[in-house]
Design an enzyme around this catalytic site. Structure first.
Site, mmCIF file in Angstrom:
data_model
loop_
_atom_site.group_PDB
_atom_site.id
_atom_site.type_symbol
_atom_site.label_atom_id
_atom_site.label_comp_id
_atom_site.label_asym_id
_atom_site.label_seq_id
_atom_site.Cartn_x
_atom_site.Cartn_y
_atom_site.Cartn_z
ATOM 1 N N TYR A 1 57.582 67.356 78.532
ATOM 2 C CA TYR A 1 56.221 68.068 78.308
ATOM 3 C C TYR A 1 55.282 66.826 78.785
ATOM 4 O O TYR A 1 54.341 67.098 79.372
ATOM 5 C CB TYR A 1 56.132 68.409 76.956
ATOM 6 C CG TYR A 1 56.874 69.630 76.748
ATOM 7 C CD1 TYR A 1 56.090 70.802 76.869
ATOM 8 C CD2 TYR A 1 58.142 69.500 76.484
ATOM 9 C CE1 TYR A 1 56.828 72.059 76.418
ATOM 10 C CE2 TYR A 1 58.990 71.026 76.110
ATOM 11 C CZ TYR A 1 58.236 72.103 76.118
ATOM 12 O OH TYR A 1 59.130 73.038 76.027
ATOM 13 N N HIS B 1 56.161 78.711 82.239
ATOM 14 C CA HIS B 1 55.034 79.173 81.513
ATOM 15 C C HIS B 1 53.676 79.025 82.001
ATOM 16 O O HIS B 1 52.857 78.834 81.503
ATOM 17 C CB HIS B 1 55.166 78.218 80.230
ATOM 18 C CG HIS B 1 56.525 78.481 79.438
ATOM 19 N ND1 HIS B 1 56.551 79.411 78.614
ATOM 20 C CD2 HIS B 1 57.583 77.522 79.244
ATOM 21 C CE1 HIS B 1 57.880 79.308 77.899
ATOM 22 N NE2 HIS B 1 58.223 78.154 78.430
ATOM 23 N N ASN C 1 59.888 80.005 71.545
ATOM 24 C CA ASN C 1 59.768 81.174 72.383
ATOM 25 C C ASN C 1 60.018 82.378 71.579
ATOM 26 O O ASN C 1 60.156 82.260 70.438
ATOM 27 C CB ASN C 1 61.191 81.113 73.549
ATOM 28 C CG ASN C 1 61.020 79.938 74.299
ATOM 29 O OD1 ASN C 1 59.816 79.599 74.882
ATOM 30 N ND2 ASN C 1 62.220 79.664 75.059
#
Length: 788
Positions: free
Chosen positions: A448, A161, A234
């Site tokens: 993350y 990303h 997504n």
């Protein structure tokens, strides 16, 4: 001189066991009041509630208010004011780091250039030297600061990303969802929550093109009044893998091959297809990825999905499963693959530019948030496992309930400070939401945060303004790289008495994890229902229109043609045979295979009987949008001598918030039958693929000039090949015919996207053309390969 028992001790070490007398000064008054505050909490009254059943309903933390604010302050001198430290009046129960971003916005209008230390720069053109032709001097701190900062202006890009675009906006709730969740943003109708949304490609590097075939990220940060919630999704509702432990393998296989770093932003290579063909759980995702979903026309015309199964939790602790859906108001539209490839060269920032321009023009992108809400008992009856991220819940089984809308109405001030530094994390949830036991989600919860520690320089990335919540932050975390908060007081632990027990735990009003019974042995494995790798891939194939099926076949053909190893191609086709025989046969034929290989063995011996064999909602054509043409780019070809009445049509299109542009050979004025107009852009600067529709005006002299121009002929051909609406006025038909385009289809039917009107009929022509643009494309003319 004190007696030794009076409270006049000005030392910060120790003190008498039993002080007597009255406080002699502020210092000793602070010590006395602090002691009183500590005495008010003689023991930890919450401790007993941390064990057994009592722990399921935690109590609010102990708290005592100090007799005076200075008791909990860091220093008695905090009342001293200055332009740096502020007014000298501490803002109690408040964290200024969570104020709106206005506090850190900078504008340099009419301001002197300075160093980062605020020193005015007298000369920004020359470094300091020993003589005009002498060596540069080490003492030039202005040069060194400027160059050093420049050298460090780039931070590590995201592993995935990396290529993204973002915008601010708000989410507005339609109605109270208290029966499902106690999350504050869903508490009442009309409640608005600020959001920051980042759209992205997955595989490409930060400098790659927008229009590569790829999944797209759709990550939303909700700045709720109970903290930040990141819905990190997504544009495809499923994923390649079932367990997060395979994520590094997937990304390593999809990224450029390590021996020569090729190809960029593409899965059309051996290592990707080698991996996925050995991971049949990827089949469903591959069907979506090879469909037009992977080449969206715009972020404004792209669905979003939470992918994983989450939980909604009520104030009473009741839970239901939920899947999140974003539906674009403008409908779901995609690019043609040939078009996407050419856009990558003509305008690699195509999606980024489109989003920015739409917001700047006031055509704010709008999405509706929907939820599929169902119980665990319902989930147990499904033929698939809702904890498997390679599966969807068909809408025929659980309808999508619209719960609110999101409008993106402000572009970022600074790309780096906001879009590049924003940190999303699947672990960022708020009271009323919780996780399921999805094994992919479990890895995302960790991954993350771990990534942001590296990218953004340490544990305080949450203090970067774009990441900080609007809800006040009060905790005992301290220090670390790039710390911004300056905490009052000396207490940084809990429980405490020296700060009156503050900050104290929220108890039942705070976040509580859903109390889910857990049983079973420690194992490394998957449930049996995870072994069905093909049923939903077949469902997706059966739900596509004939046009969409043809595009999927072409996508597989393109990708696999670029794979060097025949064995890998054979394996993929063998995998597709378990999806649909017509799909496998068409792909094999396109790859020049003489015969189909035997199907890959299935991990599940028994065939699954699905509840749904076809779901219309899975087709892009099921979501045409609101019928508007806002921000659709429309090319109007112009040359000296065209009919000047084209200005009337342009005005009508502008009224619909479309973006009509006069496209000519060169910039400057051109002569029309009714005066002059200015060319907006040239054929070479904005080729056909950058437009959604085409107008060919009348005007014999102008049309003759365009007909002699190869660029104009190719422009028209590409609009036709990509199935875009074309309006032809008057003798503009000469240009169409010179391009080799037929007015009727080879089937003998009428092409609904190729319209011809006489010049004087511009009013009716405008209405019909707008309807044709709203349909996006006219696939009835599509052929593979195209005759034009």
């Amino acid at each position: 001189m004190g007696t030794g028992n009076e409270k006049d001790n000005k030392s910060t070490i120790g003190g008498p066991a039993n002080p007597t007398g009255s406080p002699a000064n502020d210092f000793t008054r602070k010590l006395s009041a602090t002691d009183e505050l500590a005495s008010a909490i003689p023991y930890n009254a919450n401790k007993a509630g941390e064990h057994g059943e009592a722990s399921t309903s935690p109590e609010k933390g102990q708290t005592v208010s100090p007799s005076d604010p200075f008791v909990t302050g860091s220093t008695l001198t905090e009342t001293v004011a200055s332009p740096k430290v502020g007014s000298g009046e501490p803002r109690l129960r408040f964290n200024a780091g969570n104020e709106p971003l206005d506090r850190v916005r900078a504008d340099s209008s009419n301001q002197t250039l300075t160093t980062n230390q605020g020193v005015p720069v007298g000369d920004n053109q020359n470094s300091l030297k020993a003589g005009y032709r002498g060596p540069a001097l080490l003492e030039d701190f202005i040069l060194r600061e400027k160059i050093t900062h420049f050298d460090h202006e780039r931070i590590p890009e995201r592993v995935v990303h990396a290529r993204g675009s973002a915008a601010h906006g708000y989410f507005e709730c339609y109605e109270s969802l208290a029966q499902y969740t106690c999350a504050s943003l869903f508490a009442e109708a009309g409640k608005r929550t600020p959001v920051f949304v980042r759209f992205s490609t997955v595989i490409g590097e930060r400098g790659s093109a927008d229009t590569a075939r790829d999944a797209r990220g759709f990550a939303t940060k909700f700045y709720t009044d109970e903290g930040n919630w990141d819905l990190v999704g997504n544009n495809i509702p499923v994923f390649f893998i079932q367990d997060a432990i395979k994520f590094p393998d997937l990304v390593h296989a999809a990224k450029p091959e390590p021996h020569f770093a090729v190809p960029q932003a593409s899965t059309a290579h051996d290592t990707f297809w080698d991996f996925v063909s050995l991971m049949p759980e990827s089949t469903h995702m591959l069907m979506w990825l090879m469909s037009d979903r992977a080449i969206p026309r715009s972020f404004r015309t792209m669905q979003g999905f939470g992918v994983n199964t989450f939980r909604l939790v009520t104030a009473e602790g009741e839970s239901r499963f939920v899947k999140f859906h974003w539906q674009p108001l403008a409908g779901t539209h995609s690019l043609d693959w040939d078009e996407a490839v050419k856009i990558s060269g003509a305008d690699p920032d195509f999606h980024r530019r489109d989003l920015w321009e739409a917001i700047e023009c006031g055509a704010y992108p709008e999405y509706e948030l929907g939820m599929q809400i169902f119980t665990e008992e319902q989930a147990e009856q499904f033929s698939f496992d809702v904890l498997d991220a390679t599966k969807i819940v068909p809408e025929e089984l659980v309808p999508v309930k619209p719960v609110g809308r999101m409008i993106l109405n402000r572009n970022p001030d600074n790309f780096f400070a906001e879009t590049e530094q924003v940190a999303f994390c699947a672990a960022h949830i708020v009271p009323g939401l919780d996780f399921s036991n999805d094994p992919l989600l479990a890895g995302r919860i960790h991954s993350y945060v771990d990534t942001q520690l590296t990218r953004l320089g340490g544990p305080n990335f949450h203090e970067i303004p774009i990441n900080s919540p609007i809800a006040q932050v009060h905790n005992n975390q301290r220090d670390g790289m790039h710390r911004q908060s300056i905490n009052r007081g000396r207490v940084s632990y809990e429980p405490n008495s020296l700060a009156g027990g503050c900050p104290f735990q929220a108890g039942a009003a705070g976040f509580r994890s859903f109390s889910e019974p857990v049983k079973g042995d420690k194992v490394r494995g998957k449930p049996e229902r995870f072994a069905d790798h093909y049923t939903q891939a077949t469902l997706f194939w059966n739900s596509q229109s004939a046009v969409e099926k043809a595009h999927i076949i072409r996508a597989f053909r393109f990708e696999l043609t670029r794979v060097q190893s025949p064995a890998i191609r054979q394996r993929v086709v063998a995998m597709l045979e378990n999806v649909a025989s017509d799909l496998a046969e068409s792909v094999a034929r396109g790859l020049g295979m003489d015969a189909l290989p035997p199907p890959l063995p299935k991990a599940l011996e028994k065939d699954v009987m699905p509840e749904v064999s076809s779901s219309p909602a899975l087709s892009l054509f099921a979501r045409p949008g609101d019928g508007g043409i806002r921000m659709r780019r429309i090319a109007i070809l112009v040359a000296d001598g065209i009919d000047g009445r084209i200005a009337t049509l342009r005005a009508r299109l502008l009224g619909e918030q479309a973006v009509p542009r006069f496209v000519g050979v060169r910039l400057g004025s051109i002569r029309t039958t009714e005066g002059k107009i200015e060319v907006d852009v040239t054929l070479e600067a904005m080729p056909s693929v950058l437009f959604d529709a085409l107008v060919v005006p009348g005007g014999g002299e102008g049309i003759d000039a365009l007909t002699r121009l190869g660029q104009a002929l190719e422009f028209v051909k590409e609009q036709y090949r990509h199935c875009k609406p074309i309006l032809v006025l008057g003798d503009g038909r000469k240009l169409i015919e010179a391009s080799g385009i037929k007015w009727t289809l080879q089937s003998g039917g009428q092409d609904g996207g190729l319209l011809h009107f006489e010049d004087e009929d511009i009013g009716n022509a405008s209405t019909r053309f707008i309807e044709a643009i709203a349909a996006h494309r006219h696939f009835e003319r599509e052929m593979d390969p195209s005759p034009v």
